[in-house]
Design a protein around this motif. Structure first.
Motif, PDB file in Angstrom:
ATOM      1  N   ILE A   1      -5.935 -24.652 -72.147  1.00  0.00           N
ATOM      2  CA  ILE A   1      -4.848 -25.637 -72.037  1.00  0.00           C
ATOM      3  C   ILE A   1      -3.881 -25.274 -70.918  1.00  0.00           C
ATOM      4  CG2 ILE A   1      -2.924 -26.729 -73.244  1.00  0.00           C
ATOM      5  CD1 ILE A   1      -4.620 -26.346 -75.832  1.00  0.00           C
ATOM      6  N   PRO A   2      -3.261 -24.082 -70.914  1.00  0.00           N
ATOM      7  CA  PRO A   2      -2.363 -23.790 -69.791  1.00  0.00           C
ATOM      8  C   PRO A   2      -3.099 -23.619 -68.462  1.00  0.00           C
ATOM      9  CG  PRO A   2      -2.509 -21.900 -71.254  1.00  0.00           C
ATOM     10  CD  PRO A   2      -3.222 -23.030 -71.920  1.00  0.00           C
ATOM     11  N   LEU A   3      -4.336 -23.111 -68.505  1.00  0.00           N
ATOM     12  CA  LEU A   3      -5.079 -22.944 -67.258  1.00  0.00           C
ATOM     13  C   LEU A   3      -5.443 -24.279 -66.620  1.00  0.00           C
ATOM     14  CD1 LEU A   3      -7.507 -19.978 -68.027  1.00  0.00           C
ATOM     15  CD2 LEU A   3      -5.632 -20.018 -66.383  1.00  0.00           C
TER      16      LEU A   3
ATOM     17  N   PRO B   1      -2.271 -25.559 -62.521  1.00  0.00           N
ATOM     18  CA  PRO B   1      -2.459 -25.875 -61.102  1.00  0.00           C
ATOM     19  C   PRO B   1      -1.929 -27.249 -60.706  1.00  0.00           C
ATOM     20  CG  PRO B   1      -4.509 -25.077 -62.043  1.00  0.00           C
ATOM     21  CD  PRO B   1      -3.544 -25.273 -63.163  1.00  0.00           C
ATOM     22  N   PHE B   2      -1.966 -28.195 -61.626  1.00  0.00           N
ATOM     23  CA  PHE B   2      -1.518 -29.545 -61.295  1.00  0.00           C
ATOM     24  C   PHE B   2      -0.008 -29.691 -61.461  1.00  0.00           C
ATOM     25  CE2 PHE B   2      -5.888 -29.868 -62.917  1.00  0.00           C
ATOM     26  CZ  PHE B   2      -6.508 -30.270 -61.740  1.00  0.00           C
ATOM     27  N   ALA B   3       0.561 -29.009 -62.432  1.00  0.00           N
ATOM     28  CA  ALA B   3       2.006 -29.103 -62.652  1.00  0.00           C
ATOM     29  C   ALA B   3       2.779 -28.314 -61.604  1.00  0.00           C
ATOM     30  CB  ALA B   3       2.351 -28.599 -64.054  1.00  0.00           C
TER      31      ALA B   3
ATOM     32  N   LEU C   1     -12.223 -26.193 -57.460  1.00  0.00           N
ATOM     33  CA  LEU C   1     -12.256 -27.084 -58.616  1.00  0.00           C
ATOM     34  C   LEU C   1     -10.988 -27.924 -58.744  1.00  0.00           C
ATOM     35  CD1 LEU C   1     -13.937 -27.874 -61.118  1.00  0.00           C
ATOM     36  CD2 LEU C   1     -12.652 -26.169 -62.374  1.00  0.00           C
ATOM     37  N   THR C   2      -9.831 -27.301 -58.671  1.00  0.00           N
ATOM     38  CA  THR C   2      -8.593 -28.059 -58.880  1.00  0.00           C
ATOM     39  C   THR C   2      -8.359 -29.059 -57.751  1.00  0.00           C
ATOM     40  OG1 THR C   2      -7.331 -26.261 -57.884  1.00  0.00           O
ATOM     41  CG2 THR C   2      -7.467 -26.327 -60.284  1.00  0.00           C
ATOM     42  N   GLU C   3      -8.682 -28.696 -56.524  1.00  0.00           N
ATOM     43  CA  GLU C   3      -8.520 -29.642 -55.415  1.00  0.00           C
ATOM     44  C   GLU C   3      -9.505 -30.793 -55.549  1.00  0.00           C
ATOM     45  OE1 GLU C   3      -7.074 -31.582 -52.214  1.00  0.00           O
ATOM     46  OE2 GLU C   3      -6.182 -29.841 -53.189  1.00  0.00           O
TER      47      GLU C   3
END
Length: 173
Positions: free
Chosen positions: A86-88, A92-94, A163-165
């Motif tokens: 959940i926090p992981l 990255p987006f917040a 991944l996040t990008e």
């Protein structure tokens, strides 16, 4: 003697009348009555697993050896990995930062979470005692798939955007 013959003839006549009444009535058994209420035919979806009895009915049930890596510790680790996602996933987006280390930790956690989840499914639904070959095939298949996905995620992280990008680009597309 006539009285003996008369009773035998009377028995034959009553038996014949009973048999003729059965022939005129349709015989309905319970299976036909039950089938009238079902819309599909009765058949098993999967064939039964091979049946094998080891020992006799009087043999005691084997007690497996205790191991601290199974049971509650295993369940606790699964819950910790699931809760850490959940926090992981949100960080990255917040925060708006694209940290490759955080991205690698997120990928590793997703990989571990997926592997342990599918491993639990294999352990629960493919019994080792009844289908040892299928259990071994599925376990090796899961291990191979985990290695392939791990290598693919590593390659995606090091040579592509990460991944996040990638999720950000898909989200804003």
């Amino acid at each position: 003697m006539a009285s003996i013959a008369r009773s035998a003839l009377l028995k034959q006549a009553t038996t014949a009348s009973r048999m003729s009444s059965f022939a005129t009535k349709p015989v309905v058994n319970n299976a036909l009555r039950a089938a009238a209420f079902h819309t599909t035919s009765r058949r098993d979806l999967l064939p039964p697993l091979p049946q094998r009895v080891d020992g006799t009915i009087n043999d005691p049930a084997p007690v497996p050896p205790t191991s601290p890596s199974h049971g509650s510790y295993h369940w606790t680790m699964d819950r910790l990995v699931a809760a850490s996602l959940i926090p992981l996933t949100i960080t990255p987006f917040a925060a708006g930062s694209l940290n490759p280390t955080l991205d690698a930790v997120l990928c590793a956690t997703i990989l571990i979470h997926s592997h342990t989840g599918f491993q639990n499914i294999i352990v629960d639904y493919i019994p080792k005692k009844r289908t040892p070959r299928a259990r071994k095939i599925f376990t090796w298949g899961l291990n191979a798939a985990t290695v392939v996905v791990g290598l693919a995620l590593y390659e995606f992280e090091t040579t592509d955007v990460g991944l996040t990008e990638a999720v950000k680009r898909v989200w804003t597309a």
